[in-house]
Scaffold this motif. Structure first.
Motif, mmCIF file in Angstrom:
data_model
loop_
_atom_site.group_PDB
_atom_site.id
_atom_site.type_symbol
_atom_site.label_atom_id
_atom_site.label_comp_id
_atom_site.label_asym_id
_atom_site.label_seq_id
_atom_site.Cartn_x
_atom_site.Cartn_y
_atom_site.Cartn_z
ATOM 1 N N PHE A 24 0.847 -1.188 0.000
ATOM 2 C CA PHE A 24 0.000 0.000 0.000
ATOM 3 C C PHE A 24 0.886 1.243 0.000
ATOM 4 N N SER A 25 0.408 2.278 -0.634
ATOM 5 C CA SER A 25 1.055 3.588 -0.576
ATOM 6 C C SER A 25 0.512 4.302 0.658
ATOM 7 N N ILE A 26 1.296 4.319 1.733
ATOM 8 C CA ILE A 26 0.769 4.733 3.035
ATOM 9 C C ILE A 26 1.818 5.463 3.861
ATOM 10 N N SER A 27 1.375 6.408 4.669
ATOM 11 C CA SER A 27 2.227 7.082 5.636
ATOM 12 C C SER A 27 1.493 7.176 6.962
ATOM 13 N N LYS A 28 2.215 7.516 8.021
ATOM 14 C CA LYS A 28 1.632 7.628 9.358
ATOM 15 C C LYS A 28 1.771 9.050 9.865
ATOM 16 N N ILE A 29 0.707 9.536 10.514
ATOM 17 C CA ILE A 29 0.753 10.822 11.196
ATOM 18 C C ILE A 29 0.355 10.601 12.651
ATOM 19 N N ASP A 30 0.812 11.464 13.536
ATOM 20 C CA ASP A 30 0.489 11.347 14.953
ATOM 21 C C ASP A 30 -0.713 12.219 15.281
ATOM 22 N N ALA A 31 -1.740 11.593 15.851
ATOM 23 C CA ALA A 31 -2.977 12.312 16.162
ATOM 24 C C ALA A 31 -2.736 13.471 17.121
ATOM 25 N N LYS A 32 -1.754 13.317 18.016
ATOM 26 C CA LYS A 32 -1.494 14.385 18.991
ATOM 27 C C LYS A 32 -0.940 15.641 18.323
ATOM 28 N N ASP A 33 -0.443 15.516 17.083
ATOM 29 C CA ASP A 33 0.001 16.687 16.325
ATOM 30 C C ASP A 33 -1.135 17.279 15.494
ATOM 31 N N PHE A 78 -8.452 8.057 19.667
ATOM 32 C CA PHE A 78 -8.459 8.228 21.117
ATOM 33 C C PHE A 78 -7.525 9.320 21.615
ATOM 34 N N LEU A 79 -6.543 9.755 20.779
ATOM 35 C CA LEU A 79 -5.497 10.654 21.258
ATOM 36 C C LEU A 79 -5.634 12.059 20.696
#
Length: 419
Positions: A136-145, A186-187
């Motif tokens: 998959f073409s995917i990246s992660k981001i942090d919800a707290k940001d 949740f964050l």
């Protein structure tokens, strides 16, 4: 663009994670924000670890059990190529141990959020690497940001304007390079970088926040049930599936405690006119339930059962009446300690409330009000709410258990009873 939320049960083991991948492959040309909970019962395990630490007991076994649980999932998913993700898992747990050594007992709520948040951080990291492996073409981001909140730890309030600005910028950048973006449910995070949580089981709300802030076309909650039913199928035989619900009816069900959707989820979606789908992750070809702007009114009874309830009764001992001023004092304390009333009832000299069991917050509430009232307390109870109640169903629900409190309106019935 749309938002998918996968809860703990839908990613609880390697087979479930592989099934998640198969679901995503059903939407090959769709830009999707994936919101994930902690895996399985990880949040419960982290709560136990936190309480062991606060009680100055050994946490070694509990932490190792949690490491072993995630290691087993990683080994099944990566089959000999797990070294990179295992090293990342080790780093996350080392960071968790440092946080546990630094927690402040006098700031329980803040400590809770800083520790419990690790469940979603672990799951999103594992799932990112697995979905990359699945090409998959995917990246992660942090919800707290992304989700900006105040410092009401354990039940943080969202700053919608700031959240919309930050989410819009981050999501636009990520989708310019990838088809999928994964983040934590949740964050949230404060302006000065502290981690907050949005309330227990708050990942649904996170999905609604991301959908609202990006004007997504829909939210889909993938669950271990076929959709929204008129009762928990584990407790109510022959539960009936709702094909569709209005925002208003769904909001009322969540207020009374329907566990399929978090109570705060409906409002932002209704305000933006974004439909929500609740679908089965084991039968993704089925439509499930859609919550949207419709005029359907259901007359069938809906049975909502909430366990882990406490009944608190505030009584006056000097034979005076409960006045508006005294009610105000109780409600002010409830608001201060972020305690939601699930049911209430008053007499001339007493006021009773049914609330979720939360030992820490309830102790604070009782300590604050004990000089003004004689306080009676029962815990480990069950609250049953019947929308569109019938006499026969009421008799069935109240049978065989001690009744602590009950009340009936024209269409609804509630009872607090022993379990």
């Amino acid at each position: 663009m749309q938002v998918f939320k996968f809860g703990g049960a839908s990613i609880k083991d390697a087979e479930a994670v592989q099934n998640m991948s198969r679901i995503l492959k059903r939407f090959p040309n769709e830009k999707i924000i994936i919101v994930v909970s902690a895996m399985g019962k990880t949040t419960n395990a982290l709560e136990e670890i936190l309480h062991l630490r606060l009680d100055e007991l050994s946490i070694d076994t509990a932490i190792q059990d949690l490491i072993n649980y995630h290691t087993a999932i990683i080994s099944r998913l990566f089959e000999g190529n797990e070294a990179k993700i295992l090293q990342l898992l080790e780093q996350i747990f080392e960071d968790l141990k440092i946080k546990l050594s630094e927690i402040d007992k006098s700031r329980y709520d803040e400590s809770y959020d800083s520790i419990i948040s690790y469940g979603e951080m672990i799951s999103s990291s594992i799932l990112l690497e697995f979905l990359k492996k699945e090409e998959f073409s995917i990246s992660k981001i942090d919800a707290k940001d992304c989700i900006r909140t105040d410092e009401s730890f354990r039940d943080a309030l969202v700053d919608w304007e700031q959240s919309k600005n930050s989410i819009g910028k981050i999501i636009d950048h990520e989708f310019s390079q990838n088809q999928l973006v994964i983040t934590q449910g949740f964050l949230g995070g404060t302006q000065n970088g502290k981690t907050t949580t949005l309330g227990r089981e708050g990942s649904d709300f996170s999905a609604a926040i991301f959908a609202y802030c990006t004007n997504s076309k829909a939210v889909t909650i993938w669950k271990d049930v076929p959709g929204i039913l008129n009762g928990d199928p584990k407790k109510i035989k022959d539960a009936i599936l709702y094909q569709e619900l209005s925002y208003q009816e769904a909001a009322e069900m969540t207020y009374y405690g329907a566990s399929v959707i978090h109570p705060k989820t409906i409002k932002p979606l209704a305000n933006a006119g974004i439909p929500m789908h609740v679908r089965s992750f084991s039968s993704p070809e089925k439509g499930g339930t859609i919550i949207h702007d419709c005029k359907i009114v259901h007359e069938i009874p809906c049975i909502i059962i909430k366990d882990k309830q406490s009944l608190i009764t505030f009584k006056l001992t000097d034979f005076t009446f409960i006045t508006e001023a005294l009610f105000g004092k109780i409600f002010e304390a409830l608001n201060k300690h972020h305690i939601k009333i699930n049911m209430m009832q008053n007499t001339a000299i007493s006021f009773s409330i049914c609330v979720n069991d939360d030992l820490h917050r309830l102790d604070q509430l009782i300590n604050e009000l004990k000089d003004d009232f004689s306080i009676l307390y029962n815990k480990g109870l069950e609250l049953i709410t019947i929308k569109n109640c019938t006499d026969s169903l009421i008799e069935r629900m109240r049978a065989d258990k001690e009744i602590y409190m009950e009340q009936r309106t024209r269409k609804n019935y509630q009872v607090v009873k022993g379990v």
